[in-house]
Structures are given as C-alpha cells and as structure tokens.
Design a protein around this motif. Structure first.
Motif, PDB file in Angstrom:
ATOM      1  N   THR A 192     -20.193  66.826  54.154  1.00  0.00           N
ATOM      2  CA  THR A 192     -20.667  65.450  54.021  1.00  0.00           C
ATOM      3  C   THR A 192     -20.425  64.639  55.287  1.00  0.00           C
ATOM      4  OG1 THR A 192     -18.545  64.832  53.044  1.00  0.00           O
ATOM      5  CG2 THR A 192     -20.327  65.403  51.537  1.00  0.00           C
ATOM      6  N   ARG A 193     -19.559  65.114  56.146  1.00  0.00           N
ATOM      7  CA  ARG A 193     -19.324  64.381  57.388  1.00  0.00           C
ATOM      8  C   ARG A 193     -20.586  64.331  58.245  1.00  0.00           C
ATOM      9  NH1 ARG A 193     -14.553  67.315  60.151  1.00  0.00           N
ATOM     10  NH2 ARG A 193     -15.578  69.064  59.153  1.00  0.00           N
ATOM     11  N   LEU A 194     -21.423  65.341  58.120  1.00  0.00           N
ATOM     12  CA  LEU A 194     -22.609  65.397  58.951  1.00  0.00           C
ATOM     13  C   LEU A 194     -23.724  64.500  58.435  1.00  0.00           C
ATOM     14  CD1 LEU A 194     -22.748  69.224  59.691  1.00  0.00           C
ATOM     15  CD2 LEU A 194     -21.497  67.409  60.860  1.00  0.00           C
ATOM     16  N   ASP A 195     -23.570  63.978  57.204  1.00  0.00           N
ATOM     17  CA  ASP A 195     -24.562  63.049  56.669  1.00  0.00           C
ATOM     18  C   ASP A 195     -24.008  61.641  56.598  1.00  0.00           C
ATOM     19  OD1 ASP A 195     -26.350  65.097  54.238  1.00  0.00           O
ATOM     20  OD2 ASP A 195     -26.686  64.717  56.360  1.00  0.00           O
ATOM     21  N   SER A 196     -22.791  61.423  57.085  1.00  0.00           N
ATOM     22  CA  SER A 196     -22.170  60.110  56.974  1.00  0.00           C
ATOM     23  C   SER A 196     -22.452  59.290  58.208  1.00  0.00           C
ATOM     24  CB  SER A 196     -20.648  60.273  56.805  1.00  0.00           C
ATOM     25  OG  SER A 196     -20.064  60.670  58.020  1.00  0.00           O
ATOM     26  N   THR A 197     -22.149  58.012  58.112  1.00  0.00           N
ATOM     27  CA  THR A 197     -22.298  57.125  59.276  1.00  0.00           C
ATOM     28  C   THR A 197     -20.980  56.942  59.994  1.00  0.00           C
ATOM     29  OG1 THR A 197     -21.967  55.231  57.847  1.00  0.00           O
ATOM     30  CG2 THR A 197     -24.233  55.890  58.294  1.00  0.00           C
ATOM     31  N   ASN A 198     -19.970  57.722  59.563  1.00  0.00           N
ATOM     32  CA  ASN A 198     -18.648  57.678  60.199  1.00  0.00           C
ATOM     33  C   ASN A 198     -18.112  56.265  60.230  1.00  0.00           C
ATOM     34  OD1 ASN A 198     -18.466  60.492  60.887  1.00  0.00           O
ATOM     35  ND2 ASN A 198     -20.104  60.097  62.340  1.00  0.00           N
ATOM     36  N   ALA A 203     -26.929  67.934  65.760  1.00  0.00           N
ATOM     37  CA  ALA A 203     -26.547  67.077  66.881  1.00  0.00           C
ATOM     38  C   ALA A 203     -27.650  66.074  67.215  1.00  0.00           C
ATOM     39  CB  ALA A 203     -26.209  67.933  68.104  1.00  0.00           C
ATOM     40  N   VAL A 204     -28.900  66.525  67.196  1.00  0.00           N
ATOM     41  CA  VAL A 204     -30.012  65.605  67.482  1.00  0.00           C
ATOM     42  C   VAL A 204     -30.143  64.574  66.362  1.00  0.00           C
ATOM     43  CG1 VAL A 204     -32.510  65.435  67.796  1.00  0.00           C
ATOM     44  CG2 VAL A 204     -31.233  67.263  68.932  1.00  0.00           C
ATOM     45  N   GLU A 205     -29.980  65.016  65.112  1.00  0.00           N
ATOM     46  CA  GLU A 205     -30.023  64.077  63.996  1.00  0.00           C
ATOM     47  C   GLU A 205     -28.900  63.040  64.090  1.00  0.00           C
ATOM     48  OE1 GLU A 205     -32.283  63.907  61.097  1.00  0.00           O
ATOM     49  OE2 GLU A 205     -33.342  64.802  62.784  1.00  0.00           O
ATOM     50  N   GLU A 206     -27.775  63.440  64.662  1.00  0.00           N
ATOM     51  CA  GLU A 206     -26.658  62.514  64.832  1.00  0.00           C
ATOM     52  C   GLU A 206     -26.900  61.509  65.950  1.00  0.00           C
ATOM     53  OE1 GLU A 206     -22.931  62.249  63.670  1.00  0.00           O
ATOM     54  OE2 GLU A 206     -24.370  62.463  62.039  1.00  0.00           O
ATOM     55  N   GLY A 207     -27.937  61.730  66.746  1.00  0.00           N
ATOM     56  CA  GLY A 207     -28.284  60.766  67.777  1.00  0.00           C
ATOM     57  C   GLY A 207     -28.099  61.244  69.209  1.00  0.00           C
ATOM     58  N   HIS A 208     -27.662  62.492  69.391  1.00  0.00           N
ATOM     59  CA  HIS A 208     -27.501  63.030  70.740  1.00  0.00           C
ATOM     60  C   HIS A 208     -28.853  63.486  71.283  1.00  0.00           C
ATOM     61  CE1 HIS A 208     -23.135  62.936  70.365  1.00  0.00           C
ATOM     62  NE2 HIS A 208     -23.247  63.522  69.186  1.00  0.00           N
ATOM     63  N   LEU A 231     -21.179  49.848  65.556  1.00  0.00           N
ATOM     64  CA  LEU A 231     -20.143  50.321  64.632  1.00  0.00           C
ATOM     65  C   LEU A 231     -20.253  51.825  64.388  1.00  0.00           C
ATOM     66  CD1 LEU A 231     -20.197  47.459  61.967  1.00  0.00           C
ATOM     67  CD2 LEU A 231     -18.470  47.869  63.724  1.00  0.00           C
ATOM     68  N   ARG A 232     -21.471  52.350  64.460  1.00  0.00           N
ATOM     69  CA  ARG A 232     -21.674  53.765  64.170  1.00  0.00           C
ATOM     70  C   ARG A 232     -21.246  54.616  65.360  1.00  0.00           C
ATOM     71  NH1 ARG A 232     -25.017  58.123  64.685  1.00  0.00           N
ATOM     72  NH2 ARG A 232     -25.385  59.332  62.775  1.00  0.00           N
ATOM     73  N   ARG A 233     -20.374  55.543  65.119  1.00  0.00           N
ATOM     74  CA  ARG A 233     -19.931  56.453  66.162  1.00  0.00           C
ATOM     75  C   ARG A 233     -20.362  57.864  65.786  1.00  0.00           C
ATOM     76  NH1 ARG A 233     -13.741  54.221  67.146  1.00  0.00           N
ATOM     77  NH2 ARG A 233     -14.343  52.159  67.941  1.00  0.00           N
ATOM     78  N   PRO A 234     -21.389  58.389  66.439  1.00  0.00           N
ATOM     79  CA  PRO A 234     -21.864  59.715  66.055  1.00  0.00           C
ATOM     80  C   PRO A 234     -20.790  60.775  66.275  1.00  0.00           C
ATOM     81  CG  PRO A 234     -22.848  59.009  68.126  1.00  0.00           C
ATOM     82  CD  PRO A 234     -22.117  57.825  67.568  1.00  0.00           C
ATOM     83  N   MET A 235     -20.817  61.768  65.443  1.00  0.00           N
ATOM     84  CA  MET A 235     -19.911  62.894  65.573  1.00  0.00           C
ATOM     85  C   MET A 235     -20.170  63.568  66.920  1.00  0.00           C
ATOM     86  SD  MET A 235     -19.554  65.877  62.711  1.00  0.00           S
ATOM     87  CE  MET A 235     -18.072  66.884  62.579  1.00  0.00           C
TER      88      MET A 235
END
Length: 326
Positions: free
Chosen positions: A320-326, A275-280, A231-235
């Motif tokens: 806040t978009r960068l700390d959200s799970t989108n 970007a790395v924190e987002e999972g890239h 469900l999580r879609r990284p930015m």
C-alpha cells in the motif's frame, strides 16, 4: 509536446473519460459490461471513492468520481488494468485495450455537478443506444437507472444527487427525471468534456483543459495543487527498488543489472512502472537502473501488464505504500 500532469488531489470531483485504443469497442457483450460494473462497484467500496454518475458506451465510458481517501490514479489503475486483462482473456486477444491514458477533468462541484450528472447519463440516448428517456430509465449500463431505482450499484451516491431535487425519494426522482427530460435536446456539451468554450461560455479555461470552472475556481485549485505537491514526497527510486526486490525475492542489485532472468525482468519492469507513477522521470529512473529513457518507457509498459496479470490472478499482495501519498 509533453502531456500536462493530471491534477490529482483527494476530494475533488473529476469527470473521467476512457476510450478504446484506435476508438475500438471495449465492451463487446453484456458479459463485458457486467465484469466492468462489478469491478467498479468493488473498487468504489474498497477505496472509498464516491461515484455520482457513470455510463458505458461501446468504445468508451464516462465516470463522475470523487476520491476521498487517496488520489484518483490508484483507483483507475486497478480498474483499467484489471478489466483489460479480463477482457483479453475472455476474447483471446493481447495488447493494449485503452487509448493512451485516461482523461480526467477536475470540476467545480457547486457549478457543474448536476450538469455533469445529466450529460453523462444522457450519453446512451444521444448516441442512439436507447430510443427514448423511458428506455434509459431501465438501461442497466448507466447510473440513471440507479437514480430511478431500477438497478443497484453499491457505491453510487444516489442520495447525494437526489437531495438536490427536494425531500423524499419519490418526489425527488420525479423532479430529477424532469431535469433529465429538459436536457434531452441540449445535444453535445464540449465544455463538459474538456474542450474550450467561447470567451463568455464558461467551462474549461483556454489555458487549462484539465479544469472545469471559472477563473476563481482555477486560481483556488492551482494554489491547492501547489500545496499538495509541496506536501507530497514521492517514494525514492531506491526505496521502490528495495520494496519490489523484496516482493519478488531478488537482490536489489539484480534489478539494476543486465540480468535477463524472467523474474528479474518482471521486477525491473514493475520498478519502472511504479517509479514513473510516483512522479519520477524516465531519465531519473534510467540513471538508477542503468537504462536509457526509451528503455525505461518500454519496461514501464511491460510493468503495467505484469501488475495487471498478477492482480488478476490474485498472486500479488500490493504494497500500500506504493499507492499512498506518503
């Protein structure tokens, strides 16, 4: 060997352990402890994170947390980077304060909540920081004193813990304290800190030290984690570049250039960190920015320091978009 990704899903109980780099002290004075406690209290309330237990030692600390609105990572980033910058300024030092990344263990609440509360709150006694349980009752750097009604930490779930010990605050506190006294002679509990236990001893399964629970809990958790990841879609990296470029007032193409202007360097570093924190992966970030993977790793560390410095001086309004799970 690559490190396992954290299991970071809201509404899961997590035992968090953070140590000083090279096991050095991270609390040198009561000013440090007050600073940390105040930051913890502020973030618990601001980010809707439940805290069931905590204790501050000299070179490490324990937290028992349940994030309710967001994953744990944004909370820990703000807590650790903010405190590290404040600590370095107070003690005229520079560089990293904490050892690697924090350790978090997802716990089966039904089976382990009370054991973890007791284990964490008895840490100062086991370490000889306080002489006995009576001294621990008023020790200001552990959540036990909060449960005993001696200190105040807004955000600590005292009622949630005390309700396990019966109705009425006074009676439940007496029963809770008896429970604590029974645990004084238990000694170390390797299973509660992510170490393998014996085949029949329960605790963290041999295959996954990130989890404290039986095999049924492990299977249920892995199913939930899989669904969460789906469900999580990284930015996207491109979106992160555009967002950070706008915040820093630089052109997106400048971030992906070889520019050495200080403002662009900061923006590029923050992009790598985010970007790395987002999972890239570092390789993915490097392809977009024209950097090597090692270059991304270096920039990422610098980006963490940049964000901590900015957050500490309140000059940066975090998207806040960068700390959200989108």
């Amino acid at each position: 060997m690559p490190r396992s990704a954290r299991i970071d899903i809201p509404n899961l109980l997590q035992h968090v352990i953070v140590r000083g780099i090279e096991r050095r002290d991270i609390f040198l004075s009561d000013d440090d402890r007050w600073d940390f406690r105040n930051r913890l209290q502020k973030l618990l309330l601001e980010m809707d994170v439940d805290c069931l237990a905590w204790s501050l030692m000299s070179n490490h600390f324990h937290l028992l947390l349940r994030p309710t609105r967001t994953p744990l990572a944004p909370f820990m980033r703000r807590l650790l980077t903010g405190y590290a910058v404040s600590f370095n300024l107070r003690h005229n030092r520079s560089g990293h304060l904490f050892q690697n990344r924090y350790k978090s263990i997802v716990c089966d609440e039904d089976s382990y909540l009370l054991e973890l509360v007791r284990y964490i709150h008895l840490n100062p006694l086991r370490a000889g920081i306080v002489a006995d349980l009576g001294a621990l009752d008023t020790f200001p750097w552990s959540g036990h004193a909060m449960l005993m009604g001696k200190i105040v930490l807004e955000g600590q779930g005292i009622n949630e813990v005390l309700r396990y010990f019966g109705p009425g605050v006074s009676a439940s506190r007496r029963t809770y304290r008896e429970f604590m006294a029974d645990g004084v002679l238990q000694g170390e509990r390797p299973d509660l800190v992510g170490k393998r236990s014996g085949a029949s001893g329960g605790g963290c399964p041999a295959s996954d030290r990130r989890i404290l629970g039986d095999e049924n809990f492990v299977e249920q958790l892995k199913t939930e984690e899989c669904l969460h990841q789906q469900l999580r879609r990284p930015m996207s990296i491109e979106s992160i570049v555009a967002t950070i470029a706008d915040q820093y007032g630089v052109a997106p193409k400048a971030i992906a250039s070889k520019s050495r202007l200080p403002r662009t360097l900061d923006a590029r570093a923050v992009v790598c960190y985010t970007a790395v924190e987002e999972g890239h992966t570092g390789a993915e970030v490097g392809r977009v920015l024209g950097m090597t993977r090692s270059g991304v790793a270096i920039a990422r560390r610098r980006g963490e320091e940049v964000l901590a410095r900015i957050e500490s001086t309140a000059e940066f309004q975090h998207d806040t978009r960068l700390d959200s799970t989108n």
